[in-house]
Scaffold this active site. Structure first.
Site, PDB file in Angstrom:
ATOM      1  N   TYR A  78     -13.630 -10.633  -2.712  1.00 25.37           N
ATOM      2  CA  TYR A  78     -12.302 -10.051  -2.974  1.00 25.37           C
ATOM      3  C   TYR A  78     -11.787  -9.321  -1.740  1.00 25.37           C
ATOM      4  O   TYR A  78     -10.670  -9.580  -1.256  1.00 25.37           O
ATOM      5  CB  TYR A  78     -12.437  -9.104  -4.168  1.00 25.37           C
ATOM      6  CG  TYR A  78     -11.268  -8.210  -4.494  1.00 25.37           C
ATOM      7  CD1 TYR A  78     -10.039  -8.734  -4.902  1.00 25.37           C
ATOM      8  CD2 TYR A  78     -11.413  -6.823  -4.452  1.00 25.37           C
ATOM      9  CE1 TYR A  78      -8.984  -7.893  -5.247  1.00 25.37           C
ATOM     10  CE2 TYR A  78     -10.372  -5.980  -4.803  1.00 25.37           C
ATOM     11  CZ  TYR A  78      -9.149  -6.521  -5.200  1.00 25.37           C
ATOM     12  OH  TYR A  78      -8.113  -5.695  -5.547  1.00 25.37           O
ATOM     13  N   HIS A  95       0.839  -1.209   0.000  1.00 23.07           N
ATOM     14  CA  HIS A  95       0.000   0.000   0.000  1.00 23.07           C
ATOM     15  C   HIS A  95       0.877   1.263   0.000  1.00 23.07           C
ATOM     16  O   HIS A  95       0.795   2.096   0.918  1.00 23.07           O
ATOM     17  CB  HIS A  95      -0.908  -0.008   1.247  1.00 23.07           C
ATOM     18  CG  HIS A  95      -2.356   0.177   0.935  1.00 23.07           C
ATOM     19  ND1 HIS A  95      -3.115  -0.799   0.331  1.00 23.07           N
ATOM     20  CD2 HIS A  95      -3.193   1.242   1.129  1.00 23.07           C
ATOM     21  CE1 HIS A  95      -4.360  -0.356   0.189  1.00 23.07           C
ATOM     22  NE2 HIS A  95      -4.423   0.879   0.656  1.00 23.07           N
ATOM     23  N   ASP A 153      -3.500   6.963  -1.954  1.00 21.58           N
ATOM     24  CA  ASP A 153      -4.769   6.488  -2.501  1.00 21.58           C
ATOM     25  C   ASP A 153      -4.475   5.855  -3.859  1.00 21.58           C
ATOM     26  O   ASP A 153      -3.404   6.064  -4.435  1.00 21.58           O
ATOM     27  CB  ASP A 153      -5.761   7.654  -2.656  1.00 21.58           C
ATOM     28  CG  ASP A 153      -7.205   7.183  -2.776  1.00 21.58           C
ATOM     29  OD1 ASP A 153      -7.435   5.959  -2.813  1.00 21.58           O
ATOM     30  OD2 ASP A 153      -8.103   8.045  -2.854  1.00 21.58           O
ATOM     31  N   GLY A 154      -5.420   5.063  -4.356  1.00 23.23           N
ATOM     32  CA  GLY A 154      -5.262   4.458  -5.679  1.00 23.23           C
ATOM     33  C   GLY A 154      -4.523   3.140  -5.692  1.00 23.23           C
ATOM     34  O   GLY A 154      -4.249   2.590  -6.759  1.00 23.23           O
ATOM     35  N   ASN A 155      -4.216   2.577  -4.515  1.00 25.07           N
ATOM     36  CA  ASN A 155      -3.421   1.350  -4.461  1.00 25.07           C
ATOM     37  C   ASN A 155      -4.123   0.160  -5.113  1.00 25.07           C
ATOM     38  O   ASN A 155      -3.494  -0.649  -5.787  1.00 25.07           O
ATOM     39  CB  ASN A 155      -3.073   1.027  -3.006  1.00 25.07           C
ATOM     40  CG  ASN A 155      -2.174   2.068  -2.387  1.00 25.07           C
ATOM     41  OD1 ASN A 155      -0.978   2.098  -2.633  1.00 25.07           O
ATOM     42  ND2 ASN A 155      -2.758   2.936  -1.579  1.00 25.07           N
ATOM     43  N   GLY A 156      -5.453   0.042  -4.908  1.00 24.20           N
ATOM     44  CA  GLY A 156      -6.185  -1.070  -5.502  1.00 24.20           C
ATOM     45  C   GLY A 156      -6.182  -1.008  -7.020  1.00 24.20           C
ATOM     46  O   GLY A 156      -5.959  -2.015  -7.693  1.00 24.20           O
ATOM     47  N   ARG A 157      -6.429   0.174  -7.583  1.00 28.93           N
ATOM     48  CA  ARG A 157      -6.439   0.318  -9.042  1.00 28.93           C
ATOM     49  C   ARG A 157      -5.066   0.055  -9.643  1.00 28.93           C
ATOM     50  O   ARG A 157      -4.940  -0.573 -10.690  1.00 28.93           O
ATOM     51  CB  ARG A 157      -6.938   1.724  -9.411  1.00 28.93           C
ATOM     52  CG  ARG A 157      -8.451   1.846  -9.372  1.00 28.93           C
ATOM     53  CD  ARG A 157      -8.912   3.291  -9.352  1.00 28.93           C
ATOM     54  NE  ARG A 157      -8.689   3.884  -8.039  1.00 28.93           N
ATOM     55  CZ  ARG A 157      -9.124   5.090  -7.683  1.00 28.93           C
ATOM     56  NH1 ARG A 157      -9.802   5.818  -8.552  1.00 28.93           N
ATOM     57  NH2 ARG A 157      -8.903   5.557  -6.473  1.00 28.93           N
ATOM     58  N   ILE A 158      -4.020   0.520  -8.969  1.00 30.08           N
ATOM     59  CA  ILE A 158      -2.676   0.279  -9.480  1.00 30.08           C
ATOM     60  C   ILE A 158      -2.308  -1.195  -9.341  1.00 30.08           C
ATOM     61  O   ILE A 158      -1.668  -1.772 -10.227  1.00 30.08           O
ATOM     62  CB  ILE A 158      -1.652   1.194  -8.773  1.00 30.08           C
ATOM     63  CG1 ILE A 158      -1.923   2.652  -9.167  1.00 30.08           C
ATOM     64  CG2 ILE A 158      -0.219   0.803  -9.136  1.00 30.08           C
ATOM     65  CD1 ILE A 158      -1.034   3.666  -8.462  1.00 30.08           C
ATOM     66  N   ALA A 159      -2.725  -1.840  -8.250  1.00 27.40           N
ATOM     67  CA  ALA A 159      -2.470  -3.279  -8.085  1.00 27.40           C
ATOM     68  C   ALA A 159      -3.122  -4.070  -9.217  1.00 27.40           C
ATOM     69  O   ALA A 159      -2.535  -5.010  -9.762  1.00 27.40           O
ATOM     70  CB  ALA A 159      -2.988  -3.763  -6.732  1.00 27.40           C
TER      71      ALA A 159
END
Length: 378
Positions: A246, A204, A208-214
């Protein structure tokens, strides 16, 4: 006693049980090869259309997982423009959409390039071009400098789902992650996609944006696994369909041991279901091609052609003559004549629903209503 996986002494020495994954991995690899074979048989133009549909779905659903709803027509317009494809009268896009699309295309069209800190910083800046997430200012284009918790619930009764590694270890941990991602050729590339997704989102590293980048990192790795920049299945769409599982599995795994067998089992299963769902995308592409083949001798004006392209791509909601006039930039009377002409040529038909206004449906050559759209004409 450790609360989170990154506090384990051996972190990040992940392990899993190969025997438990072997059969599922074999099934997914078979499905993957079969679908890619079907895609290859479509020819260049239809492969491009399948890629456009898949990437549009990926961008929309990856954002939707985080609660952000992007306008589908704008996303498709941006992707079509960047891929050099027909836009079919689609609307102009905004800075927000352009940034998300730029990240996704860099991940999938430049999959062979190494993953670096600067590349990830660029993706983060693309997601948050104004430097804000909603009303909250962000530290954009660099690793976070403060603590990070994943929480839910109203203020004062928040529930902490996860606490990421402290900021002072991010540089070292991200370098370790990138070194592994750019190497480790011995690991099956599909398993590597699942592991990369989990490892990155567990670190992480951004505000912010960690899920989308992952998910973009996983798409990059799956593009490498496919051996082609053509995309025909959407992991993000399937993850959105299984969103609660998820998040639950992420939380359980991030509080568990370094044995990621449960996470990888779910990831492979999710990919298999995404590959199955991709058959519908290819069916839509073939149906669209059949539509134009059937009407190749039909005389259409430029407005009609542009609007039909939009309808075939899955126009959302109901189309009134007012909407037709607005999108085609013509008068209401002209829109009415366009629609009446298409009815006469067997391309649109009146819907039996009736009511205060006349409804129209697009006639598909193979199956009716693939885009689930009906049209009201006032």
């Amino acid at each position: 006693m450790t609360a989170y996986i990154h506090q384990q002494p051996a972190w990040p020495a992940f392990n899993w049980q190969p025997a438990a994954l072997e059969q599922l991995l074999g099934q997914v690899r078979y499905q993957q090869g079969h679908l890619l074979g079907r895609l290859e048989a479509l020819g260049v133009e239809l492969r491009s259309e399948a890629t456009l549909r898949t990437l549009t779905l990926d961008v929309l659903k990856s954002s939707e997982i985080e609660g952000e709803m992007l306008p589908p027509a704008s996303v498709r317009s941006s992707l079509a423009h960047r891929l050099g494809l027909e836009r079919g009268g689609l609307p102009a896009t905004n800075r927000r959409v352009e940034g998300v699309v730029a990240m996704m295309l860099d991940a999938t069209q430049q999959a062979g390039q190494p993953l670096t800190a600067q590349r990830l910083y660029g993706w983060h800046h693309s997601l948050f071009p104004t430097g804000y997430s909603g009303l909250n200012p962000l530290q954009v284009g660099s690793w976070r400098t403060g603590p990070m918790q994943v929480v839910s619930g109203p203020m004062g009764r928040e529930r902490v789902h996860y606490e990421a590694p402290p900021a002072e270890v991010l540089q070292e941990q991200m370098q370790q992650f990138m070194d592994w991602f750019n190497g480790s050729p011995e690991l099956d590339p599909v398993l590597k996609a699942g592991l990369a997704h989990f490892w990155f989102v567990t670190i992480h590293p951004f505000d912010d944006g960690n899920g989308r980048i992952a998910r973009a990192i996983a798409d990059l790795q799956l593009t490498r696994a496919d051996g082609t920049g053509q995309r025909c299945y959407s992991m993000s769409a399937q993850i959105q369909a299984e969103r609660q599982q998820y998040y639950d599995l992420l939380e359980t795994s991030q509080r568990g041991t370094l044995d990621l067998t449960p996470w990888l089992t779910w990831f492979l299963g999710c990919m298999g279901r995404a590959l199955t769902a991709a058959g519908h995308t290819l069916a839509q592409v073939l149906s669209k091609a059949h539509f134009w083949e059937l009407h190749q001798q039909t005389t259409l004006n430029e407005r009609q052609r542009r609007l039909l392209i939009r309808l075939l791509d899955g126009f959302e909601g109901k189309l009134t003559s007012s909407k037709w006039a607005r999108m085609a930039k013509c008068s209401q009377d002209t829109a009415g004549r366009d629609i009446a002409d298409l009815v006469a040529k067997g391309i649109l038909e009146r819907d039996s629903a009736g009511g205060r206004s006349t409804n129209y449906c697009l006639l598909w050559p193979d199956a009716r209503g693939l885009n689930d759209s009906s049209f009201n004409a006032h």
